[in-house]
Scaffold this motif. Structure first.
Motif, PDB file in Angstrom:
ATOM      1  N   ASP A   1      53.157 -27.426 147.427  1.00 61.13           N
ATOM      2  CA  ASP A   1      54.535 -27.777 147.062  1.00 61.13           C
ATOM      3  C   ASP A   1      54.702 -27.814 145.545  1.00 61.13           C
ATOM      4  OD1 ASP A   1      55.319 -27.984 149.714  1.00 61.13           O
ATOM      5  OD2 ASP A   1      54.889 -30.136 149.809  1.00 61.13           O
ATOM      6  N   LEU A   2      53.710 -28.362 144.864  1.00 63.44           N
ATOM      7  CA  LEU A   2      53.741 -28.396 143.402  1.00 63.44           C
ATOM      8  C   LEU A   2      53.681 -26.975 142.844  1.00 63.44           C
ATOM      9  CD1 LEU A   2      53.680 -29.969 140.732  1.00 63.44           C
ATOM     10  CD2 LEU A   2      51.186 -30.073 140.962  1.00 63.44           C
ATOM     11  N   ALA A   3      52.851 -26.133 143.427  1.00 59.83           N
ATOM     12  CA  ALA A   3      52.743 -24.747 142.972  1.00 59.83           C
ATOM     13  C   ALA A   3      54.064 -24.008 143.135  1.00 59.83           C
ATOM     14  CB  ALA A   3      51.625 -24.039 143.736  1.00 59.83           C
ATOM     15  N   VAL A   4      54.729 -24.233 144.262  1.00 53.70           N
ATOM     16  CA  VAL A   4      56.026 -23.580 144.499  1.00 53.70           C
ATOM     17  C   VAL A   4      57.062 -24.090 143.501  1.00 53.70           C
ATOM     18  CG1 VAL A   4      57.944 -23.398 146.138  1.00 53.70           C
ATOM     19  CG2 VAL A   4      55.594 -23.061 146.917  1.00 53.70           C
ATOM     20  N   ALA A   5      57.079 -25.388 143.271  1.00 53.82           N
ATOM     21  CA  ALA A   5      58.041 -25.957 142.321  1.00 53.82           C
ATOM     22  C   ALA A   5      57.809 -25.408 140.915  1.00 53.82           C
ATOM     23  CB  ALA A   5      57.947 -27.485 142.319  1.00 53.82           C
ATOM     24  N   CYS A   6      56.554 -25.302 140.512  1.00 54.09           N
ATOM     25  CA  CYS A   6      56.245 -24.751 139.188  1.00 54.09           C
ATOM     26  C   CYS A   6      56.636 -23.280 139.105  1.00 54.09           C
ATOM     27  CB  CYS A   6      54.762 -24.920 138.867  1.00 54.09           C
ATOM     28  SG  CYS A   6      54.306 -26.625 138.507  1.00 54.09           S
ATOM     29  N   ALA A   7      56.377 -22.536 140.155  1.00 49.26           N
ATOM     30  CA  ALA A   7      56.766 -21.122 140.176  1.00 49.26           C
ATOM     31  C   ALA A   7      58.279 -20.984 140.080  1.00 49.26           C
ATOM     32  CB  ALA A   7      56.240 -20.456 141.442  1.00 49.26           C
ATOM     33  N   ASP A   8      58.999 -21.840 140.783  1.00 50.58           N
ATOM     34  CA  ASP A   8      60.465 -21.811 140.706  1.00 50.58           C
ATOM     35  C   ASP A   8      60.951 -22.103 139.296  1.00 50.58           C
ATOM     36  OD1 ASP A   8      60.640 -21.199 143.388  1.00 50.58           O
ATOM     37  OD2 ASP A   8      61.120 -23.260 144.016  1.00 50.58           O
TER      38      ASP A   8
ATOM     39  N   ALA B   1      63.053 -19.613 136.891  1.00 52.44           N
ATOM     40  CA  ALA B   1      64.322 -20.044 136.309  1.00 52.44           C
ATOM     41  C   ALA B   1      64.294 -19.884 134.791  1.00 52.44           C
ATOM     42  CB  ALA B   1      64.616 -21.495 136.686  1.00 52.44           C
ATOM     43  N   GLN B   2      63.173 -20.237 134.168  1.00 48.90           N
ATOM     44  CA  GLN B   2      63.054 -20.088 132.723  1.00 48.90           C
ATOM     45  C   GLN B   2      63.133 -18.626 132.322  1.00 48.90           C
ATOM     46  OE1 GLN B   2      62.792 -22.656 130.288  1.00 48.90           O
ATOM     47  NE2 GLN B   2      63.399 -20.868 129.106  1.00 48.90           N
ATOM     48  N   ARG B   3      62.492 -17.754 133.082  1.00 49.58           N
ATOM     49  CA  ARG B   3      62.553 -16.322 132.786  1.00 49.58           C
ATOM     50  C   ARG B   3      63.988 -15.814 132.881  1.00 49.58           C
ATOM     51  NH1 ARG B   3      58.684 -12.659 136.134  1.00 49.58           N
ATOM     52  NH2 ARG B   3      57.179 -13.789 134.886  1.00 49.58           N
ATOM     53  N   ALA B   4      64.709 -16.272 133.912  1.00 50.75           N
ATOM     54  CA  ALA B   4      66.105 -15.853 134.078  1.00 50.75           C
ATOM     55  C   ALA B   4      66.960 -16.343 132.915  1.00 50.75           C
ATOM     56  CB  ALA B   4      66.665 -16.370 135.399  1.00 50.75           C
ATOM     57  N   LEU B   5      66.752 -17.590 132.493  1.00 54.43           N
ATOM     58  CA  LEU B   5      67.514 -18.127 131.367  1.00 54.43           C
ATOM     59  C   LEU B   5      67.182 -17.387 130.076  1.00 54.43           C
ATOM     60  CD1 LEU B   5      67.289 -21.944 132.112  1.00 54.43           C
ATOM     61  CD2 LEU B   5      69.328 -20.501 132.246  1.00 54.43           C
ATOM     62  N   ASP B   6      65.923 -17.075 129.875  1.00 54.97           N
ATOM     63  CA  ASP B   6      65.527 -16.344 128.673  1.00 54.97           C
ATOM     64  C   ASP B   6      66.166 -14.964 128.627  1.00 54.97           C
ATOM     65  OD1 ASP B   6      63.984 -18.450 127.791  1.00 54.97           O
ATOM     66  OD2 ASP B   6      62.091 -17.592 128.492  1.00 54.97           O
ATOM     67  N   SER B   7      66.322 -14.347 129.789  1.00 55.44           N
ATOM     68  CA  SER B   7      66.874 -12.991 129.812  1.00 55.44           C
ATOM     69  C   SER B   7      68.370 -12.963 129.523  1.00 55.44           C
ATOM     70  CB  SER B   7      66.593 -12.315 131.153  1.00 55.44           C
ATOM     71  OG  SER B   7      67.352 -12.912 132.179  1.00 55.44           O
ATOM     72  N   VAL B   8      69.071 -14.063 129.763  1.00 57.69           N
ATOM     73  CA  VAL B   8      70.513 -14.082 129.501  1.00 57.69           C
ATOM     74  C   VAL B   8      70.862 -14.738 128.175  1.00 57.69           C
ATOM     75  CG1 VAL B   8      71.141 -14.018 131.929  1.00 57.69           C
ATOM     76  CG2 VAL B   8      70.926 -16.217 130.782  1.00 57.69           C
ATOM     77  N   ARG B   9      69.876 -15.300 127.525  1.00 60.73           N
ATOM     78  CA  ARG B   9      70.125 -15.911 126.218  1.00 60.73           C
ATOM     79  C   ARG B   9      70.513 -14.803 125.251  1.00 60.73           C
ATOM     80  NH1 ARG B   9      65.322 -19.001 123.505  1.00 60.73           N
ATOM     81  NH2 ARG B   9      64.425 -16.985 123.968  1.00 60.73           N
TER      82      ARG B   9
END
Length: 63
Positions: free
Chosen positions: A22-29, A33-41
């Motif tokens: 569960d922790l691994a999935v949360a970290c992957a999520d 999300a960070q990658r998506a935010l970085d791409s739209v910055r």
């Protein structure tokens, strides 16, 4: 943030991720999300910044 941890702490994080799916999935999520935010910055192009600075200097020259 992971890369900034001391090596021993990195190992602890890796072990925690291996034993807690569960922790691994949360970290992957979070990473996705960070990658998506970085791409739209958006940042101005250097040419745009330079044009703004040149324009702002015209106000000083008129004074």
């Amino acid at each position: 943030m992971y890369n900034e941890l001391p090596v021993e702490r990195q190992r602890e994080v890796e072990e925690a991720l291996q034993h807690d799916p569960d922790l691994a999935v949360a970290c992957a999520d979070l990473l996705l999300a960070q990658r998506a935010l970085d791409s739209v910055r958006r940042e101005p192009r250097p040419e745009t910044s330079e044009a703004i600075l040149r324009y702002s200097r015209t106000f000083l020259a008129k004074s």
